[in-house]
Design an enzyme around this catalytic site. Structure first.
Site, PDB file in Angstrom:
ATOM      1  N   SER A  68       1.799  -5.533   5.971  1.00 13.14           N
ATOM      2  CA  SER A  68       3.150  -5.489   5.372  1.00 13.14           C
ATOM      3  C   SER A  68       4.145  -4.618   6.129  1.00 13.14           C
ATOM      4  O   SER A  68       5.347  -4.724   5.897  1.00 13.14           O
ATOM      5  CB  SER A  68       3.067  -4.988   3.935  1.00 13.14           C
ATOM      6  OG  SER A  68       2.867  -6.068   3.076  1.00 13.14           O
ATOM      7  N   LYS A  71       6.940  -6.335   7.830  1.00 13.00           N
ATOM      8  CA  LYS A  71       8.061  -6.898   7.056  1.00 13.00           C
ATOM      9  C   LYS A  71       9.367  -6.133   7.267  1.00 13.00           C
ATOM     10  O   LYS A  71      10.455  -6.682   7.116  1.00 13.00           O
ATOM     11  CB  LYS A  71       7.698  -6.917   5.563  1.00 13.00           C
ATOM     12  CG  LYS A  71       6.506  -7.827   5.264  1.00 13.00           C
ATOM     13  CD  LYS A  71       6.001  -7.635   3.846  1.00 13.00           C
ATOM     14  CE  LYS A  71       4.779  -8.509   3.593  1.00 13.00           C
ATOM     15  NZ  LYS A  71       4.204  -8.253   2.262  1.00 13.00           N
ATOM     16  N   TYR A 198       4.302 -16.066   9.394  1.00 15.05           N
ATOM     17  CA  TYR A 198       4.070 -14.896   8.521  1.00 15.05           C
ATOM     18  C   TYR A 198       2.681 -14.280   8.780  1.00 15.05           C
ATOM     19  O   TYR A 198       2.556 -13.067   8.974  1.00 15.05           O
ATOM     20  CB  TYR A 198       4.225 -15.329   7.053  1.00 15.05           C
ATOM     21  CG  TYR A 198       3.856 -14.260   6.056  1.00 15.05           C
ATOM     22  CD1 TYR A 198       4.760 -13.259   5.700  1.00 15.05           C
ATOM     23  CD2 TYR A 198       2.592 -14.242   5.467  1.00 15.05           C
ATOM     24  CE1 TYR A 198       4.407 -12.272   4.793  1.00 15.05           C
ATOM     25  CE2 TYR A 198       2.234 -13.252   4.562  1.00 15.05           C
ATOM     26  CZ  TYR A 198       3.146 -12.281   4.228  1.00 15.05           C
ATOM     27  OH  TYR A 198       2.786 -11.289   3.326  1.00 15.05           O
ATOM     28  N   TYR A 250       4.685  -0.343  -2.258  1.00 11.28           N
ATOM     29  CA  TYR A 250       4.308  -1.236  -3.361  1.00 11.28           C
ATOM     30  C   TYR A 250       4.830  -0.658  -4.682  1.00 11.28           C
ATOM     31  O   TYR A 250       5.877  -0.022  -4.696  1.00 11.28           O
ATOM     32  CB  TYR A 250       2.779  -1.440  -3.404  1.00 11.28           C
ATOM     33  CG  TYR A 250       2.214  -1.899  -2.085  1.00 11.28           C
ATOM     34  CD1 TYR A 250       2.584  -3.124  -1.536  1.00 11.28           C
ATOM     35  CD2 TYR A 250       1.323  -1.118  -1.363  1.00 11.28           C
ATOM     36  CE1 TYR A 250       2.070  -3.561  -0.326  1.00 11.28           C
ATOM     37  CE2 TYR A 250       0.790  -1.544  -0.152  1.00 11.28           C
ATOM     38  CZ  TYR A 250       1.181  -2.772   0.363  1.00 11.28           C
ATOM     39  OH  TYR A 250       0.678  -3.187   1.550  1.00 11.28           O
ATOM     40  N   VAL A 268      -1.808  -3.357   4.068  1.00 15.10           N
ATOM     41  CA  VAL A 268      -3.166  -3.383   3.505  1.00 15.10           C
ATOM     42  C   VAL A 268      -4.273  -3.107   4.527  1.00 15.10           C
ATOM     43  O   VAL A 268      -5.426  -2.970   4.146  1.00 15.10           O
ATOM     44  CB  VAL A 268      -3.482  -4.696   2.746  1.00 15.10           C
ATOM     45  CG1 VAL A 268      -2.723  -4.790   1.449  1.00 15.10           C
ATOM     46  CG2 VAL A 268      -3.278  -5.901   3.627  1.00 15.10           C
TER      47      VAL A 268
END
Ligand code: GLU
Length: 314
Positions: A68, A71, A198, A250, A268
């Site tokens: 992540s 991103k 992705y 998160y 993660v």
């Protein structure tokens, strides 16, 4: 060399040993099969300052996938490619309080656009906005941007991690098809092609040093103090750092803001990219995750450093 840097340099080895035992309270992510084999007790850190000085310790040279954390940079690239208005017509600006891969609010709340670019649904929408004629070209453009930000032309993605995620990505596939149904992904988009880009960008492999280098540029508003080039417009970096602060950890982002108080993004695979505004870029890795998906020992280490150095922005 200032006092804070000397304090960090003298104490990071001890703080690493103090925080490493917390790894036993977590475990490596297993929902992507290729991540389950990560060394759960590893803990590494790299801190980079604007004059190029580095403090590193533990497994700071270990390769891991960004997941992540990527991103943040796909958001920057989508903003560069499309501008603010186009990006924020497809994704919102609010934290969700839900899990990173939740589908819940896409149906509950009108319009059915993802709440923010750092949850999976939002990141998939953002990935669909990256320019390029084919999935390969889009992946290459993301890689080129990551290489520029990390200052390393050899950065690449791990094919087997990307394939491993793709093979088991039932939830992300559901999100992506739902987004297409909601008109967030164009009706002409190939959902599988968007997903392949992705998975590839999530599987880009870095060390703590790469994250520290990327973080340093964010810490300086898109200006790279080491090459003295403005790599990203300041406004876009401001947007990215704000999302890191409000949604980067998160649904533990509020607690992290209270305990640590600086913009950060976790992944993660156990990585955390953190930014001390105006000062340092920091990369941390610790694959053992807590129930919220954040590195247990990595968060402890960032909290210790922030408290000891008084980094909180608040
Ligand atoms: N590739 C991962 C996924 O989509 C990234 C998740 C994360 O790091 O939060 O599930």
């Amino acid at each position: 060399m200032n006092e804070q840097w000397m304090n960090l340099s003298a104490n990071v080895p001890q703080w690493l040993s103090d925080c490493r035992p917390y790894a036993k309270d977590g475990k490596a992510a297993a929902y992507i099969p290729a991540l389950a084999a990560a060394p759960a007790d590893a803990l590494g850190v790299s801190i980079l300052s604007a004059d190029g000085s580095i403090i590193a310790g533990g497994e700071s040279g270990m390769l891991f996938t960004m997941q992540s954390i990527s991103k943040v940079f796909t958001l920057l690239l989508a903003l560069i490619d499309n501008g603010e208005e186009a990006v924020f017509s497809k994704v919102g600006m609010e934290p969700t309080g839900d899990d990173f891969n939740s589908i819940l609010k896409l149906e509950l709340v009108e319009p059915g656009i993802p709440f923010n670019p750092l949850i999976n649904a939002g990141a998939i929408a953002v990935t669909s906005l990256i320019g390029g004629a084919s999935p390969d070209e889009k992946t290459e453009r993301v890689l080129a941007f990551m290489r520029l930000m990390a200052g390393d032309d050899s950065l690449d993605y791990n094919r087997s991690v990307s394939e491993s995620e793709s093979a088991t990505a039932y939830r992300n596939r559901s999100l992506a098809y739902f987004l297409q149904e909601n008109g967030v992904l164009s009706p002409h988009a190939s959902v599988e092609e968007v997903l392949s880009v992705y998975f590839n960008h999530c599987a880009i492999e870095v060390t703590c040093h790469h994250l520290a280098r990327m973080g340093l540029i964010l810490a300086h508003g898109g200006f790279d103090p080491l090459t003295e080039r403005q790599l990203v417009p300041r406004r876009y970096v401001q947007i990215a750092k704000t999302f890191m602060l409000t949604c980067g950890m998160y649904n533990a982002s509020g607690e992290f803001a209270i305990r640590v108080g600086i913009p950060a993004k976790s992944g993660v695979a156990g990585g955390i990219l953190a930014v001390v505004p105006g000062r340092y870029g920091i990369g941390v890795v610790g694959p053992a995750l807590n129930s919220r998906g954040n590195s247990v020992a990595g968060i402890r280490l960032l909290e210790t450093m922030s408290v000891e150095c008084d980094w909180s922005m608040f």
